[in-house]
Design a protein around this motif. Structure first.
Motif, short mmCIF file in Angstrom:
data_model
loop_
_atom_site.label_atom_id
_atom_site.label_comp_id
_atom_site.label_asym_id
_atom_site.label_seq_id
_atom_site.Cartn_x
_atom_site.Cartn_y
_atom_site.Cartn_z
N LEU A 1 71.74 79.40 48.95
CA LEU A 1 71.55 78.95 47.57
C LEU A 1 70.45 77.90 47.44
O LEU A 1 69.76 77.85 46.43
CB LEU A 1 72.86 78.40 47.01
N ALA A 2 70.30 77.04 48.44
CA ALA A 2 69.30 75.96 48.37
C ALA A 2 67.98 76.31 49.03
O ALA A 2 67.02 75.55 48.93
CB ALA A 2 69.87 74.70 49.00
N SER A 3 67.90 77.46 49.67
CA SER A 3 66.69 77.80 50.43
C SER A 3 65.43 77.87 49.57
O SER A 3 64.33 77.61 50.06
CB SER A 3 66.89 79.12 51.18
N MET B 1 58.13 66.90 48.93
CA MET B 1 57.66 65.96 47.91
C MET B 1 58.23 64.55 48.12
O MET B 1 57.93 63.64 47.37
CB MET B 1 57.96 66.48 46.50
N GLY B 2 59.07 64.38 49.16
CA GLY B 2 59.62 63.07 49.47
C GLY B 2 61.02 62.84 48.93
O GLY B 2 61.55 61.73 49.01
N GLY B 3 61.65 63.88 48.42
CA GLY B 3 63.01 63.78 47.91
C GLY B 3 64.03 63.89 49.04
O GLY B 3 63.67 64.12 50.20
N HIS B 4 65.29 63.74 48.68
CA HIS B 4 66.36 63.76 49.67
C HIS B 4 67.47 64.70 49.23
O HIS B 4 67.74 64.83 48.03
CB HIS B 4 66.92 62.36 49.87
N LEU B 5 68.14 65.33 50.20
CA LEU B 5 69.27 66.22 49.94
C LEU B 5 70.40 65.85 50.89
O LEU B 5 70.16 65.66 52.08
CB LEU B 5 68.89 67.68 50.19
N PHE C 1 79.53 69.17 47.32
CA PHE C 1 78.45 68.89 46.39
C PHE C 1 77.14 68.77 47.15
O PHE C 1 77.11 68.28 48.27
CB PHE C 1 78.69 67.58 45.63
N LEU C 2 76.06 69.18 46.52
CA LEU C 2 74.73 68.92 47.03
C LEU C 2 74.13 67.86 46.12
O LEU C 2 74.00 68.07 44.91
CB LEU C 2 73.87 70.18 47.02
N ILE C 3 73.79 66.71 46.70
CA ILE C 3 73.16 65.62 45.97
C ILE C 3 71.67 65.70 46.29
O ILE C 3 71.28 65.70 47.45
CB ILE C 3 73.70 64.24 46.40
N VAL C 4 70.84 65.76 45.26
CA VAL C 4 69.40 65.90 45.42
C VAL C 4 68.74 64.77 44.63
O VAL C 4 69.02 64.60 43.45
CB VAL C 4 68.89 67.26 44.91
#
Length: 97
Positions: free
Chosen positions: A60-62, A71-75, A81-84
């Motif tokens: 689902l997240a691929s 881009m420098g974000g975090h998961l 839960f997926l926190i992004v």
């Protein structure tokens, strides 16, 4: 699954202190219905995503996970839960250890 409380107020306060963040926390379901481009756009615009995972997370997240990281974000996957988060908003997992 037991009761779980997520302190969205703390998340909102954290992103309010970040210049680039939109100040928006988006709650959603990661089930394949929303396209990867939409999740990427929200994070690029500074939103924090809190997504309930309904299915195989890797599949689902691929479509957006690598781009968010690039881009420098975090998961972080936490209790279903997926926190992004966008660049500049860190996810502190120190209290989970």
């Amino acid at each position: 699954m037991g009761s779980f409380e997520l302190d969205l107020g703390a998340v909102e306060r954290e992103i309010a202190d970040t210049e680039d963040a939109s100040g928006e926390v988006v709650l959603g379901v990661l089930d394949g219905d929303t396209g990867a481009a939409e999740w990427q756009r929200l994070v690029r615009d500074g939103a924090v995503l809190v997504l309930s995972v309904d299915g195989e997370l890797r599949d689902l997240a691929s479509g957006f996970a690598r781009d968010v990281r690039d881009m420098g974000g975090h998961l972080v996957h936490f209790r279903g839960f997926l926190i992004v988060t966008p660049p500049g908003v860190l996810i502190d997992t120190d209290r989970l250890e």
